[in-house]
Design a protein around this motif. Sequence first.
Motif, mmCIF file in Angstrom:
data_model
loop_
_atom_site.group_PDB
_atom_site.id
_atom_site.type_symbol
_atom_site.label_atom_id
_atom_site.label_comp_id
_atom_site.label_asym_id
_atom_site.label_seq_id
_atom_site.Cartn_x
_atom_site.Cartn_y
_atom_site.Cartn_z
ATOM 1 N N GLY A 73 101.597 -26.893 -122.298
ATOM 2 C CA GLY A 73 100.705 -26.621 -121.163
ATOM 3 C C GLY A 73 100.679 -25.152 -120.791
ATOM 4 N N ALA A 74 101.846 -24.505 -120.866
ATOM 5 C CA ALA A 74 101.912 -23.075 -120.544
ATOM 6 C C ALA A 74 101.171 -22.232 -121.561
ATOM 7 C CB ALA A 74 103.369 -22.626 -120.465
ATOM 8 N N ALA A 75 100.999 -22.752 -122.781
ATOM 9 C CA ALA A 75 100.231 -22.032 -123.800
ATOM 10 C C ALA A 75 98.728 -22.239 -123.633
ATOM 11 C CB ALA A 75 100.662 -22.484 -125.192
ATOM 12 N N VAL A 76 98.330 -23.404 -123.096
ATOM 13 C CA VAL A 76 96.906 -23.748 -123.009
ATOM 14 C C VAL A 76 96.280 -23.320 -121.684
ATOM 15 C CG1 VAL A 76 95.261 -25.649 -122.981
ATOM 16 C CG2 VAL A 76 97.128 -25.669 -124.616
ATOM 17 N N LEU A 77 96.931 -23.641 -120.576
ATOM 18 C CA LEU A 77 96.302 -23.486 -119.266
ATOM 19 C C LEU A 77 95.924 -22.043 -118.907
ATOM 20 C CD1 LEU A 77 98.418 -26.044 -117.174
ATOM 21 C CD2 LEU A 77 96.122 -26.332 -118.119
ATOM 22 N N SER A 168 100.482 -16.273 -123.987
ATOM 23 C CA SER A 168 99.148 -16.849 -124.059
ATOM 24 C C SER A 168 98.118 -15.902 -123.452
ATOM 25 C CB SER A 168 99.117 -18.191 -123.320
ATOM 26 O OG SER A 168 97.820 -18.747 -123.315
ATOM 27 N N VAL A 169 98.470 -15.282 -122.337
ATOM 28 C CA VAL A 169 97.547 -14.329 -121.714
ATOM 29 C C VAL A 169 97.371 -13.101 -122.600
ATOM 30 C CG1 VAL A 169 97.131 -12.861 -119.716
ATOM 31 C CG2 VAL A 169 98.116 -15.125 -119.399
ATOM 32 N N GLY A 170 98.465 -12.605 -123.171
ATOM 33 C CA GLY A 170 98.358 -11.451 -124.065
ATOM 34 C C GLY A 170 97.456 -11.726 -125.250
ATOM 35 N N PHE A 171 97.580 -12.922 -125.823
ATOM 36 C CA PHE A 171 96.706 -13.297 -126.932
ATOM 37 C C PHE A 171 95.257 -13.401 -126.466
ATOM 38 C CE2 PHE A 171 94.813 -16.617 -129.697
ATOM 39 C CZ PHE A 171 94.889 -15.943 -130.905
ATOM 40 N N SER A 172 95.046 -13.918 -125.260
ATOM 41 C CA SER A 172 93.683 -14.037 -124.721
ATOM 42 C C SER A 172 93.044 -12.671 -124.503
ATOM 43 C CB SER A 172 93.711 -14.817 -123.401
ATOM 44 O OG SER A 172 94.102 -16.148 -123.601
ATOM 45 N N VAL A 173 93.858 -11.690 -124.131
ATOM 46 C CA VAL A 173 93.324 -10.332 -123.961
ATOM 47 C C VAL A 173 92.797 -9.810 -125.299
ATOM 48 C CG1 VAL A 173 93.918 -7.945 -123.419
ATOM 49 C CG2 VAL A 173 94.766 -9.787 -121.976
ATOM 50 N N LEU A 174 93.559 -10.031 -126.358
ATOM 51 C CA LEU A 174 93.109 -9.593 -127.686
ATOM 52 C C LEU A 174 91.820 -10.307 -128.085
ATOM 53 C CD1 LEU A 174 96.491 -9.524 -129.655
ATOM 54 C CD2 LEU A 174 95.348 -7.647 -128.476
ATOM 55 N N VAL A 175 91.751 -11.603 -127.811
ATOM 56 C CA VAL A 175 90.544 -12.365 -128.137
ATOM 57 C C VAL A 175 89.365 -11.870 -127.316
ATOM 58 C CG1 VAL A 175 89.475 -14.648 -127.966
ATOM 59 C CG2 VAL A 175 91.779 -14.424 -128.902
ATOM 60 N N SER A 176 89.590 -11.623 -126.035
ATOM 61 C CA SER A 176 88.509 -11.221 -125.133
ATOM 62 C C SER A 176 87.906 -9.879 -125.507
ATOM 63 C CB SER A 176 89.029 -11.175 -123.688
ATOM 64 O OG SER A 176 89.492 -12.438 -123.283
ATOM 65 N N ALA A 177 88.677 -9.070 -126.205
ATOM 66 C CA ALA A 177 88.157 -7.769 -126.615
ATOM 67 C C ALA A 177 87.106 -7.904 -127.706
ATOM 68 C CB ALA A 177 89.299 -6.878 -127.107
ATOM 69 N N ARG A 178 87.018 -9.094 -128.342
ATOM 70 C CA ARG A 178 86.112 -9.262 -129.480
ATOM 71 C C ARG A 178 85.019 -10.301 -129.257
ATOM 72 N NH1 ARG A 178 86.799 -4.566 -131.606
ATOM 73 N NH2 ARG A 178 89.011 -4.107 -131.962
ATOM 74 N N VAL A 179 85.033 -11.012 -128.121
ATOM 75 C CA VAL A 179 84.022 -12.041 -127.891
ATOM 76 C C VAL A 179 83.211 -11.694 -126.648
ATOM 77 C CG1 VAL A 179 85.439 -13.813 -128.968
ATOM 78 C CG2 VAL A 179 85.578 -13.477 -126.507
ATOM 79 N N THR A 180 82.036 -12.304 -126.560
ATOM 80 C CA THR A 180 81.146 -12.049 -125.417
ATOM 81 C C THR A 180 80.744 -13.350 -124.744
ATOM 82 O OG1 THR A 180 79.235 -12.096 -126.911
ATOM 83 C CG2 THR A 180 80.213 -9.934 -126.431
ATOM 84 N N ASP A 181 81.507 -14.416 -124.978
ATOM 85 C CA ASP A 181 81.203 -15.708 -124.390
ATOM 86 C C ASP A 181 82.487 -16.327 -123.867
ATOM 87 O OD1 ASP A 181 79.299 -18.126 -124.087
ATOM 88 O OD2 ASP A 181 80.993 -18.950 -125.213
ATOM 89 N N VAL A 182 82.437 -16.860 -122.632
ATOM 90 C CA VAL A 182 83.625 -17.412 -122.013
ATOM 91 C C VAL A 182 84.162 -18.596 -122.801
ATOM 92 C CG1 VAL A 182 84.529 -18.584 -119.965
ATOM 93 C CG2 VAL A 182 83.015 -16.614 -119.704
ATOM 94 N N ARG A 183 83.278 -19.489 -123.237
ATOM 95 C CA ARG A 183 83.728 -20.662 -123.991
ATOM 96 C C ARG A 183 84.417 -20.253 -125.299
ATOM 97 N NH1 ARG A 183 81.326 -25.823 -122.791
ATOM 98 N NH2 ARG A 183 80.084 -25.694 -120.882
ATOM 99 N N ALA A 184 83.834 -19.274 -125.968
ATOM 100 C CA ALA A 184 84.451 -18.797 -127.208
ATOM 101 C C ALA A 184 85.820 -18.198 -126.923
ATOM 102 C CB ALA A 184 83.548 -17.779 -127.884
ATOM 103 N N GLY A 185 85.924 -17.477 -125.811
ATOM 104 C CA GLY A 185 87.214 -16.907 -125.441
ATOM 105 C C GLY A 185 88.250 -17.977 -125.166
ATOM 106 N N GLN A 186 87.840 -19.058 -124.491
ATOM 107 C CA GLN A 186 88.765 -20.154 -124.213
ATOM 108 C C GLN A 186 89.182 -20.864 -125.494
ATOM 109 O OE1 GLN A 186 86.332 -22.324 -121.411
ATOM 110 N NE2 GLN A 186 87.579 -21.646 -119.704
ATOM 111 N N GLN A 187 88.214 -21.133 -126.358
ATOM 112 C CA GLN A 187 88.508 -21.875 -127.584
ATOM 113 C C GLN A 187 89.416 -21.082 -128.516
ATOM 114 O OE1 GLN A 187 84.568 -22.684 -128.954
ATOM 115 N NE2 GLN A 187 84.208 -24.332 -127.484
ATOM 116 N N LEU A 188 89.118 -19.802 -128.677
ATOM 117 C CA LEU A 188 89.962 -18.980 -129.545
ATOM 118 C C LEU A 188 91.328 -18.743 -128.914
ATOM 119 C CD1 LEU A 188 87.333 -16.384 -130.816
ATOM 120 C CD2 LEU A 188 88.387 -18.238 -132.127
ATOM 121 N N GLY A 189 91.341 -18.547 -127.605
ATOM 122 C CA GLY A 189 92.614 -18.344 -126.926
ATOM 123 C C GLY A 189 93.525 -19.547 -127.025
ATOM 124 N N ALA A 190 92.917 -20.757 -127.068
ATOM 125 C CA ALA A 190 93.710 -21.985 -127.164
ATOM 126 C C ALA A 190 94.448 -22.105 -128.492
ATOM 127 C CB ALA A 190 92.817 -23.199 -126.950
#
Length: 247
Positions: A73-77, A168-190
């Motif tokens: 849960g701490a990795a996903v939420l 998980s947040v650190g990984f999401s930051v890296l993902v967010s630097a390359r995507v322009t869609d919230v859903r894509a950011g959530q899916q890749l971050g997961a």
Amino acid sequence: MNRRIVSTIAAKDLRLAVTRRSIRYSLIAFPLLVSIGLPLVTRFAGHRNGGQGIPAAALPRTLDSFVFFFVIGAAVLPTAIAAYSLVGEKIDRSLEPLLATPAGDGEILLGKTLAAALPPVVAIWLSSVVFMVLSDAFTRDRLHRDYFPNASAWLILLLVVPLTALGSVGFSVLVSARVTDVRAGQQLGALAVLPFMGVYIAAETGGLTLDSTGLLVLAGVLAAVDAGLAVLSRAVFRREEILTRWA
């Protein structure tokens, strides 16, 4: 590092996060499902066709592996909050005013990291209390004692869970630097959950023991990964590039 700037950014992002219904539901649904559903599994598994349930000798390993669901849960939420905080603000063009303030890149990232990591960690801690109370109600009958809290649960909840959320947040930051869609950011971050699913499967099949030594080793690995992700996040979070290419 200005703590007032960091707390202001974190508070703003937290206010925005709680206004989104999907985030509120995820912070409630997953912890409740784990905290209530898994003790029920422990209570009723194996009772069909006259079975006696999970053998008492197997209960400790089963319960320890169930606690690891809180790590999953701490990795996903945090990915949902992080995606809205970074990609969402990028799309809404609300990130540029923040970048024009005297806040440094490190302060912005730390504030957003705290806002994304703290709500899931608090939700997991609260739900873990429910999980342990319900589990103990069953172990008193089968083991003649309360099984929780124990050393493994303390290490998972107080050490591994926060480190996982930060990673998980650190990984999401890296993902967010390359995507322009919230859903894509959530899916890749997961995708950050995959290594932890591997650890859970290994624990369930006996390939890994979630004892104090194993958990301390896992925490050390997570701390090193978190440090590396923090450096990479700082490297990709360039305000000049955000103000031009992200706009």
